[in-house]
Design a protein around this motif. Structure first.
Motif, PDB file in Angstrom:
ATOM      1  N   GLN A  30       0.618  -1.364   0.146  1.00 17.94           N
ATOM      2  CA  GLN A  30      -0.176  -0.374  -0.296  1.00 17.94           C
ATOM      3  C   GLN A  30       0.855   1.746  -0.079  1.00 17.94           C
ATOM      4  O   GLN A  30       0.540   2.062  -0.303  1.00 17.94           O
ATOM      5  N   GLU A  31       2.439   1.570   0.673  1.00 20.60           N
ATOM      6  CA  GLU A  31       3.009   2.491   0.352  1.00 20.60           C
ATOM      7  C   GLU A  31       4.513   2.237   0.070  1.00 20.60           C
ATOM      8  O   GLU A  31       5.043   0.663   0.380  1.00 20.60           O
ATOM      9  N   VAL A  32       4.958   2.603  -0.424  1.00 20.38           N
ATOM     10  CA  VAL A  32       6.572   2.199  -0.871  1.00 20.38           C
ATOM     11  C   VAL A  32       7.371   3.804  -0.972  1.00 20.38           C
ATOM     12  O   VAL A  32       6.446   5.294  -0.675  1.00 20.38           O
ATOM     13  N   ARG A  33       8.458   3.828   0.048  1.00 21.39           N
ATOM     14  CA  ARG A  33       8.956   4.834   0.470  1.00 21.39           C
ATOM     15  C   ARG A  33      10.642   4.954  -0.180  1.00 21.39           C
ATOM     16  O   ARG A  33      11.101   3.645   0.376  1.00 21.39           O
ATOM     17  N   ILE A  34      11.441   5.641  -0.755  1.00 25.48           N
ATOM     18  CA  ILE A  34      12.510   5.504  -1.160  1.00 25.48           C
ATOM     19  C   ILE A  34      13.498   6.743  -0.174  1.00 25.48           C
ATOM     20  O   ILE A  34      12.850   7.744  -0.181  1.00 25.48           O
ATOM     21  N   VAL A  35      14.005   6.248   0.467  1.00 25.81           N
ATOM     22  CA  VAL A  35      14.660   7.333   1.545  1.00 25.81           C
ATOM     23  C   VAL A  35      16.269   6.945   1.466  1.00 25.81           C
ATOM     24  O   VAL A  35      16.837   6.154   0.993  1.00 25.81           O
ATOM     25  N   ALA A  36      17.052   8.356   2.030  1.00 23.80           N
ATOM     26  CA  ALA A  36      18.867   7.777   1.532  1.00 23.80           C
ATOM     27  C   ALA A  36      19.426   7.476   2.915  1.00 23.80           C
ATOM     28  O   ALA A  36      18.030   7.410   3.605  1.00 23.80           O
ATOM     29  N   ASP A  37      20.392   7.178   2.457  1.00 22.28           N
ATOM     30  CA  ASP A  37      21.161   6.538   3.581  1.00 22.28           C
ATOM     31  C   ASP A  37      21.715   7.731   4.617  1.00 22.28           C
ATOM     32  O   ASP A  37      22.699   8.069   5.503  1.00 22.28           O
ATOM     33  N   ILE A  38      20.227   8.179   5.450  1.00 22.61           N
ATOM     34  CA  ILE A  38      21.005   9.107   6.458  1.00 22.61           C
ATOM     35  C   ILE A  38      19.671   8.012   8.052  1.00 22.61           C
ATOM     36  O   ILE A  38      18.401   8.145   8.185  1.00 22.61           O
ATOM     37  N   GLU A  39      19.847   8.330   9.183  1.00 15.89           N
ATOM     38  CA  GLU A  39      19.343   8.119  10.309  1.00 15.89           C
ATOM     39  C   GLU A  39      18.400   8.368  10.278  1.00 15.89           C
ATOM     40  O   GLU A  39      17.578   7.462  10.558  1.00 15.89           O
ATOM     41  N   LYS A  40      17.997   9.430  10.862  1.00 14.34           N
ATOM     42  CA  LYS A  40      16.760   9.776  11.134  1.00 14.34           C
ATOM     43  C   LYS A  40      15.657  10.049  10.437  1.00 14.34           C
ATOM     44  O   LYS A  40      14.436   8.860  10.537  1.00 14.34           O
ATOM     45  N   ASP A  41      15.912   9.977   8.529  1.00 11.67           N
ATOM     46  CA  ASP A  41      15.388   9.165   7.892  1.00 11.67           C
ATOM     47  C   ASP A  41      14.845   8.141   7.959  1.00 11.67           C
ATOM     48  O   ASP A  41      13.514   8.013   7.824  1.00 11.67           O
ATOM     49  N   ILE A  42      15.453   6.638   7.839  1.00 12.03           N
ATOM     50  CA  ILE A  42      15.582   5.510   7.749  1.00 12.03           C
ATOM     51  C   ILE A  42      14.436   5.273   9.025  1.00 12.03           C
ATOM     52  O   ILE A  42      13.408   5.102   9.231  1.00 12.03           O
ATOM     53  N   VAL A  43      15.327   6.423  10.644  1.00 12.17           N
ATOM     54  CA  VAL A  43      14.067   5.737  11.579  1.00 12.17           C
ATOM     55  C   VAL A  43      12.906   6.145  11.419  1.00 12.17           C
ATOM     56  O   VAL A  43      12.105   4.919  12.013  1.00 12.17           O
ATOM     57  N   ASP A  44      12.476   7.114  11.215  1.00 12.49           N
ATOM     58  CA  ASP A  44      11.589   7.795  11.065  1.00 12.49           C
ATOM     59  C   ASP A  44      10.256   7.086  10.076  1.00 12.49           C
ATOM     60  O   ASP A  44       8.809   6.220  10.499  1.00 12.49           O
ATOM     61  N   ALA A  45      10.731   6.342   9.177  1.00 15.04           N
ATOM     62  CA  ALA A  45      10.547   6.365   8.231  1.00 15.04           C
ATOM     63  C   ALA A  45       9.645   4.244   8.626  1.00 15.04           C
ATOM     64  O   ALA A  45       8.361   4.223   8.362  1.00 15.04           O
ATOM     65  N   ILE A  46      10.604   4.237   9.731  1.00 22.77           N
ATOM     66  CA  ILE A  46      10.609   2.367   9.896  1.00 22.77           C
ATOM     67  C   ILE A  46       9.508   2.549  10.912  1.00 22.77           C
ATOM     68  O   ILE A  46       8.298   1.741  11.000  1.00 22.77           O
ATOM     69  N   ASN A  47      10.002   3.554  11.798  1.00 20.53           N
ATOM     70  CA  ASN A  47       8.500   3.777  13.417  1.00 20.53           C
ATOM     71  C   ASN A  47       7.014   4.267  12.321  1.00 20.53           C
ATOM     72  O   ASN A  47       6.288   3.613  12.817  1.00 20.53           O
ATOM     73  N   THR A  48       7.288   5.192  11.540  1.00 13.93           N
ATOM     74  CA  THR A  48       5.572   5.168  11.073  1.00 13.93           C
ATOM     75  C   THR A  48       5.021   3.614  10.125  1.00 13.93           C
ATOM     76  O   THR A  48       3.950   3.724  10.561  1.00 13.93           O
ATOM     77  N   LEU A  49       6.114   2.745   9.389  1.00 14.72           N
ATOM     78  CA  LEU A  49       4.879   2.578   8.339  1.00 14.72           C
ATOM     79  C   LEU A  49       5.211   0.957   9.473  1.00 14.72           C
ATOM     80  O   LEU A  49       4.136   0.477   9.000  1.00 14.72           O
ATOM     81  N   ARG A  50       5.826   0.823  10.338  1.00 12.94           N
ATOM     82  CA  ARG A  50       5.680  -0.919  11.417  1.00 12.94           C
ATOM     83  C   ARG A  50       4.097  -0.516  12.099  1.00 12.94           C
ATOM     84  O   ARG A  50       3.827  -1.331  12.626  1.00 12.94           O
ATOM     85  N   GLN A  51       3.939   0.618  12.664  1.00 13.59           N
ATOM     86  CA  GLN A  51       2.750   0.939  13.192  1.00 13.59           C
ATOM     87  C   GLN A  51       1.539   0.889  12.131  1.00 13.59           C
ATOM     88  O   GLN A  51       0.450   0.721  12.594  1.00 13.59           O
TER      89      GLN A  51
END
Lengths: 267, 267
Positions: A47-68
């Motif tokens: 239902q959703e795809v995100r592409i993010v750069a190798d930047i810690e905050k961006d990855i952590v935020d995306a993981i926490n949003t998507l896994r919930q």
């Protein structure tokens, strides 16, 4: 399709593609389409795809949003031995646990490199680090494993390795109703059939979904629009496909089953 | 590269791909890579991509998040005449304005269909609707325009049309420092060079970025890792490329300029 599938709720998934090289355009992603198709076959809707750069905050935020938000999350990229491979640190941070050597993975790689007479140095040991509590995912291509952490599945970005890891993951997933699709292609322009598509979709009140995809054509004749009717209810799918086909013929159109490769100029 | 570019801050962009067909895997996206490359050439860094389904809330939320976070947002898909084309309604909602016929776009399409003796019906009129305050973007392929709303650029999903619209948009954008890149390919495995990549990147303290991309190989010999060094500072780029090249040779590796298509098995 059996009754259990028919009545089970939607099972949702998101994908997080981690990698500067996709964003800069250096590399064409080859994993999104494969994942979308494979999940769909098992009744899981990407239902959703995100592409993010190798930047810690961006990855952590995306993981926490998507896994919930979704039942499953699949990541690709960033689990190699180099400094730009920061996925595991980020997943650990997202879950609030340490990123530590996985006992089984560490031994697996130690033995593997020993057998090749290659030093199992700090960089290679990084590939045996996972967030605490992770379950390993087999990598039959290049050995260094992926892993699963709760509902998050962490895979390599190299397509052949990603596909091998996914093959190991798919049997573990619980799918819902499988959405089946049927394609009709017509020579009628979108602008003429639009209102009828909407009417037919409305009759089935959420049970079916009709997508309308104009072909990019340089010529003016031929089949120009693909209509994809999707439903997890086979009866609704069959009836709506028939209704749509009849309507297109009534409007003076030619209709063929399936998709035809042609191109469209205007709607 | 001139001094203005060297000292100007990063200009960022996000892309929102709207379309069930990309998520289901029916269609392979062909626009992300093209946008990433074209923006990069103009000193605009594509920093995030999201792919969402044709669902109003998902599109509105994504637009509002991305337009506040990045300098530019580019959307593709969902601006045709059919019921599943809901992008304009969503952009209007995100901006809190009405989605109304654009005076210029409406006349453009009315004249176009009149010239073809095709009815300019309600469905086709939808393609002349934009959020109030939008500026049109020319579509020389199929006429129905895209548009710009503040920092959000709304384009068609069909690649040939998207590219034509983007060609019209690019001269209007203000880029920052152009990031240049240099590729080196080596036969040394990632696991051996990882620590050195990190050291060299650290020396330049944020001025350069080194990406390490193993090749997917089936053979065991040959060039197996591409290293991409990126920087908006040409001097830093040149020095770091030389340092890296010397280090790889010192480690016993073969190095070639540019990328080599081979495949990797393990790190």
């Amino acid at each position: 399709m059996n009754m259990t599938q028919k009545t089970s709720p939607t099972v949702s998934a998101a994908m997080l593609v981690i990698g500067n090289e996709i964003l800069s355009g250096r590399t064409q992603d080859a994993n999104i389409q494969h994942l979308g198709i494979e999940l769909g076959l098992r009744g899981i809707q990407l239902q959703e795809v995100r592409i993010v750069a190798d930047i810690e905050k961006d990855i952590v935020d995306a993981i926490n949003t998507l896994r919930q938000r979704y039942n499953y999350v699949f990541t690709t990229g960033g689990i190699g031995p180099t400094h730009d491979d920061i996925t595991s640190e980020c997943i650990a941070k997202a879950f609030g646990v340490a990123n530590t050597p996985h006992p089984i993975g560490f031994k697996l790689l130690a033995d593997f490199y020993a057998s090749k007479d290659i030093e199992f140095n700090a960089a290679r040991q990084r590939m045996a680090h996972t967030p605490e509590g992770a379950t390993l995912i087999k990598n039959e291509v290049s050995m260094a494993p992926g892993y699963c952490m709760d509902n998050v599945y962490v895979m390599a970005g190299v397509p052949r390795i990603m596909r091998n890891m996914l093959d190991g993951i798919l049997p573990l997933l619980k799918g819902g109703a499988v959405v089946k699709s049927h394609a009709l292609t017509t020579d009628l322009p979108e602008g003429l059939i639009a209102e009828h598509l909407k009417s037919i979709q409305n009759v089935f009140d959420g049970k079916i979904d009709i997508g309308s995809y104009p072909k990019d054509r340089k010529v003016k004749k031929g089949y120009i629009v693909s209509l994809i009717i999707r439903s997890s209810d086979e009866e609704a799918l069959s009836i709506s496909v028939n209704q749509l086909q009849e309507k297109l013929i009534e409007l003076g159109g030619k209709v063929v089953d399936g998709e035809v490769e042609e191109e469209v100029l205007f709607a």
